[in-house]
Design a protein around this motif. Sequence first.
Motif, PDB file in Angstrom:
ATOM      1  N   ARG A 120       0.888  -1.152   0.000  1.00 35.69           N
ATOM      2  CA  ARG A 120       0.000   0.000   0.000  1.00 35.69           C
ATOM      3  C   ARG A 120       0.930   1.207   0.000  1.00 35.69           C
ATOM      4  O   ARG A 120       1.721   1.387   0.919  1.00 35.69           O
ATOM      5  N   THR A 121       0.823   2.021  -1.036  1.00 35.20           N
ATOM      6  CA  THR A 121       1.682   3.202  -1.118  1.00 35.20           C
ATOM      7  C   THR A 121       0.835   4.449  -0.909  1.00 35.20           C
ATOM      8  O   THR A 121      -0.189   4.620  -1.556  1.00 35.20           O
ATOM      9  N   GLU A 122       1.238   5.286   0.028  1.00 34.76           N
ATOM     10  CA  GLU A 122       0.471   6.513   0.265  1.00 34.76           C
ATOM     11  C   GLU A 122       1.416   7.630   0.641  1.00 34.76           C
ATOM     12  O   GLU A 122       2.558   7.394   1.028  1.00 34.76           O
ATOM     13  N   THR A 123       0.939   8.865   0.567  1.00 38.71           N
ATOM     14  CA  THR A 123       1.805   9.988   0.941  1.00 38.71           C
ATOM     15  C   THR A 123       2.092   9.887   2.420  1.00 38.71           C
ATOM     16  O   THR A 123       1.324   9.310   3.184  1.00 38.71           O
ATOM     17  N   GLU A 124       3.185  10.501   2.826  1.00 42.02           N
ATOM     18  CA  GLU A 124       3.582  10.428   4.239  1.00 42.02           C
ATOM     19  C   GLU A 124       2.457  10.984   5.104  1.00 42.02           C
ATOM     20  O   GLU A 124       2.174  10.501   6.189  1.00 42.02           O
ATOM     21  N   HIS A 125       1.828  12.007   4.588  1.00 47.43           N
ATOM     22  CA  HIS A 125       0.678  12.647   5.215  1.00 47.43           C
ATOM     23  C   HIS A 125      -0.432  11.663   5.511  1.00 47.43           C
ATOM     24  O   HIS A 125      -0.924  11.560   6.630  1.00 47.43           O
ATOM     25  N   ALA A 126      -0.845  10.940   4.481  1.00 47.42           N
ATOM     26  CA  ALA A 126      -1.927   9.967   4.638  1.00 47.42           C
ATOM     27  C   ALA A 126      -1.512   8.879   5.609  1.00 47.42           C
ATOM     28  O   ALA A 126      -2.304   8.402   6.413  1.00 47.42           O
ATOM     29  N   PHE A 127      -0.265   8.501   5.526  1.00 44.89           N
ATOM     30  CA  PHE A 127       0.258   7.475   6.429  1.00 44.89           C
ATOM     31  C   PHE A 127       0.104   7.929   7.880  1.00 44.89           C
ATOM     32  O   PHE A 127      -0.384   7.200   8.735  1.00 44.89           O
ATOM     33  N   GLN A 128       0.536   9.171   8.151  1.00 43.91           N
ATOM     34  CA  GLN A 128       0.408   9.717   9.503  1.00 43.91           C
ATOM     35  C   GLN A 128      -1.046   9.774   9.947  1.00 43.91           C
ATOM     36  O   GLN A 128      -1.379   9.395  11.065  1.00 43.91           O
ATOM     37  N   SER A 129      -1.901  10.264   9.046  1.00 41.94           N
ATOM     38  CA  SER A 129      -3.324  10.343   9.375  1.00 41.94           C
ATOM     39  C   SER A 129      -3.866   9.004   9.798  1.00 41.94           C
ATOM     40  O   SER A 129      -4.624   8.899  10.742  1.00 41.94           O
ATOM     41  N   GLY A 130      -3.465   7.997   9.059  1.00 44.67           N
ATOM     42  CA  GLY A 130      -3.927   6.659   9.381  1.00 44.67           C
ATOM     43  C   GLY A 130      -3.520   6.250  10.787  1.00 44.67           C
ATOM     44  O   GLY A 130      -4.303   5.692  11.533  1.00 44.67           O
ATOM     45  N   MET A 131      -2.271   6.579  11.147  1.00 47.82           N
ATOM     46  CA  MET A 131      -1.797   6.220  12.479  1.00 47.82           C
ATOM     47  C   MET A 131      -2.610   6.949  13.551  1.00 47.82           C
ATOM     48  O   MET A 131      -2.991   6.379  14.548  1.00 47.82           O
ATOM     49  N   ILE A 132      -2.854   8.228  13.310  1.00 51.82           N
ATOM     50  CA  ILE A 132      -3.567   9.022  14.322  1.00 51.82           C
ATOM     51  C   ILE A 132      -4.996   8.556  14.511  1.00 51.82           C
ATOM     52  O   ILE A 132      -5.490   8.482  15.616  1.00 51.82           O
TER      53      ILE A 132
END
Lengths: 387, 223, 381
Positions: C233-245
């Motif tokens: 799954r490739t996503e922008t670092e932004h989206a990755f962070q959002s997912g974690m939060i």
Amino acid sequence: MKIPLIYNIRSVRQRPVSTLTTALGMALVVLVFVAMMALSRGFRAAIVDTGSRDNVLAVRSGADNELTSGLSRETAQTITSMPFVARGADGRPLASPEVYVLVSLDRLDGGDALVVARGVSPRAFEVRKNVEIIRGRALNPGASEILVGESIVGRFAGTEIGETLEFANRDWTVVGHFAAGGSGFESEIWGENEQFMPAFRGEVFQSITFRMTDPSAFESVKTTLENDPRLPVSAYLEYEFYAEQSALLTQILNIAAVFIAGIMAIGAVFGAVNTMYAAVGARAPEIAVLLTLGFRPVSVLASFLFEALVIAFIGGVLGGLLALPLNGIMTSTTNWASMSEVAFAFRVTPDLLLRGVIFALLMGLVGGFFPARRAARQPIVQVARQV
Amino acid sequence: MALLQVRNLSKVYQRDSQAIPVFEDIDLDIDTGEFLVLMGPSGSGKTTLLNLIAGLDEPTTGTITVGGEEVTAMSRRQLAAWRSNHVGFIFQLYNLLPVLTAYQNVELPLLLTHLSKKERRQHVMTALDVVGVSDRADHFPRQLSGGQEQRVAIGRAIVSDPTLILADEPTGDLDAKSADEILTLMQRLNREFEKTILLVTHDQRAAERGEAIMHLDKGVLTR
Amino acid sequence: MKYARLIWVNLTRNKRRTILTTLSVAAALFLFVALRSVNTTLNEARDVGSESRMVVRNAISVVFTVPEAYYSWLTTVPGVRRVTWGNWFHGIYQDPRDFFPSFAVDVDGYLDVYSNEMEIPEDQKEAWRRERTAALVGTGLMERFGWRLGQTINMTSMIYSPDQPWPFTIRGVYTPFPGWTDEAFYFHYDYLYEMVEQVQPGWYVLELEDPSLAATVASTIDEHYENSRYATRTETEHAFQSGMISMYGNVGLLMNAVGMAVFFAILLVAANAMMMAARERASEVAVLKTLGFSDRLLFGLVLVEAATITVIGGLLGVVGAKLLFEGTGFQGAGFLPGFEVKLSTAMYGMLIAVVLGLISGLVPAWQAARLPVAHTLRRVA
């Protein structure tokens, strides 16, 4: 020698606005307190009820969650044949070696979340007494079928009976739904362990859960398992294994509840103090009369303290009533131990409501004390002169 | 022996660093069954004297003895108990508790005794009868006229059959007709029920109802 | 301003009430600011990350690894300037509750790709590069544990065998640029590789030549690996962070709901206090009116009086919160890294305080304005 309680109760009614605003302030504090504790209890209940005190859960030694654990078939086999594993009505051991993985499912309200997919043995429903199939049927051995936990149904796409979910490059048909007494299992998908193994992690189980013949003998069971050189396992009481997982978040929620409610309480108490001082001030002539008549100052103090408690009691009950509708509302968070989403409901219990009322009464006591003391200490003459 | 004996009584108020004397070295005797009226201009200390006799305040010097007991030597707690048994106080502004009915207001002093509910009821109804408001027993003060309120207040003052009745301007807030009725009632209490009464007033008409009149002016008590 | 004395006199008439009400407001605003700061912290954490960077992880979950073998193909993807990788270590220094993020990373790649986020002295960069067991630590972490450059520390990992000690020598300290955490801990991926069997990267970080290429790059990569054993799954670092939060659950909603309850509770306290004060002063208001004070003026005076209490209380609460949380370095047991009371939060808090004052003073102000003079004076006389 006591001042009639009816005097205080009626006096409280005489100033409805003052009484209501003070009580409402306290009610809001109680509401926040009860709501946050209900959240914490709901979460704990969901996780904790997951495990039983009659079962043992074994994972790879050193692992404290199922995700990072790995047990070989031989290990599972050896454990299953041990004498302390209880047997079912058919004489076969009540043990379930399981595969534990996470799958990403699409939420019906957008986005996706990780859900636990557990590959279980057919004995799983007997090993875990609190789990039962409520809709549909059991899994057919060897088929690409899954059962969906009750709290997943309706929140994720493709979870109705007959629908198909895709993960690990295979299609899985939903053949039934199961309930587990509101515990964490209800947030899981269950399939057959032998089917999950090749799809995911290969020839390895993540855990094995079995019922003990003698639940009180857990310590010796644990020692036997952990000291056996063939078995690289750590054994836990199933109940405690899951209870541990909930510990941190539960603690955080509890601390937050006390902290937030505590600070709000300061505000509410000060409000009560103001209200009571005003009452004492306005009723100075009445207090003078009571003292003149011969009522002791201590009685006057008790009387006004009681009045403060009446207001506080109203606030406590009101707060509880406001909190009641929250009961049963579902929400979810991540179980950090398993990195999966766990759904749970607010749990407003009678004992929590009682605590709310007691909290309110405490606020009333603290807030009412100084004004009540002022009333008791009132010099009679000063006031009679004012009159 | 006189029921009430006041000897060498002085009261001096301290306000900041100033000493404000109200009266000094007063002697007074009141016999049982006497109806004494005390007159004087405002600020002369009549109310202060009344308060001292009732044990609501402490004298600077002197003693007060009522029925053989030295009031000035009692502690605050003893005074409270003593007051409940021996003194009936009638205020100018009635001071009824607005949240209690007439009946309950009159009953208040009896709560300090060991009488049963039934016995209390007897006393209360009797008192209400004497003062003439038994038909208003369940009414709240706000539902009563000024005159009726004062009657209830008098009822409260006599319900526990006190040794001494002290009245501070009881007619001060009443219209002429009501005032008249109240004074008649007080005379009746004195003549028929043999109550000892000390009434403080600056109303001449009220003074005429008493048996004897004394004046308190500039700290001096005169007959 | 000429009415300042009048207002002051009214406020100090009943000092106890004024002080208690002010403190109540202070307590409420303190709480308000704290709750809002939890939200802003989480939102900010969400905003971390650059648009030029993308994260490639295992499609199922970041808990699962991605094969080392993917590296060479990833470097060939059009639009990708540089590929590097990292792994979550979950290191513990002494107390497991003293949380901080720790990563095993490809040193050269990270120094390149994250050069805009961290400032590191050249000699320290070299020192970190050279030594296998060297660590690069954020300034905040250095301060928190009192570490010194060159110090060797022992850590353990929550993920890898618990009894295994991991010694590290601190060779580099980075100062973060705004938006990047100052409490991260980076060390050599090779060290991890050497100590643990069968370790694979937890994720790959790609730096794009152009941020607008994000969508195409993502689909190219994910489609390529779609049917393999380890789908990506490739996503922008932004989206990755959002997912974690968002894994925390709806904390934002909870904080807001509690905030509202706090607001109303305190409104009740303040309004009640003002009304009590008004009741006691009815006759004075009547007298002022006979002197010529207008209804409107009295209305305003009462409002200002109410607002003064809440503004002072608000200041106490807001400043108190800022001092307390930042003074103690509160991080919410590791769940709220970078927790701070922002200026915007403080301003918002003061605004709430003013609104609170105006609303609480409304009824008594209205009453004062409408007070019938003659009637009131008759009662007094």
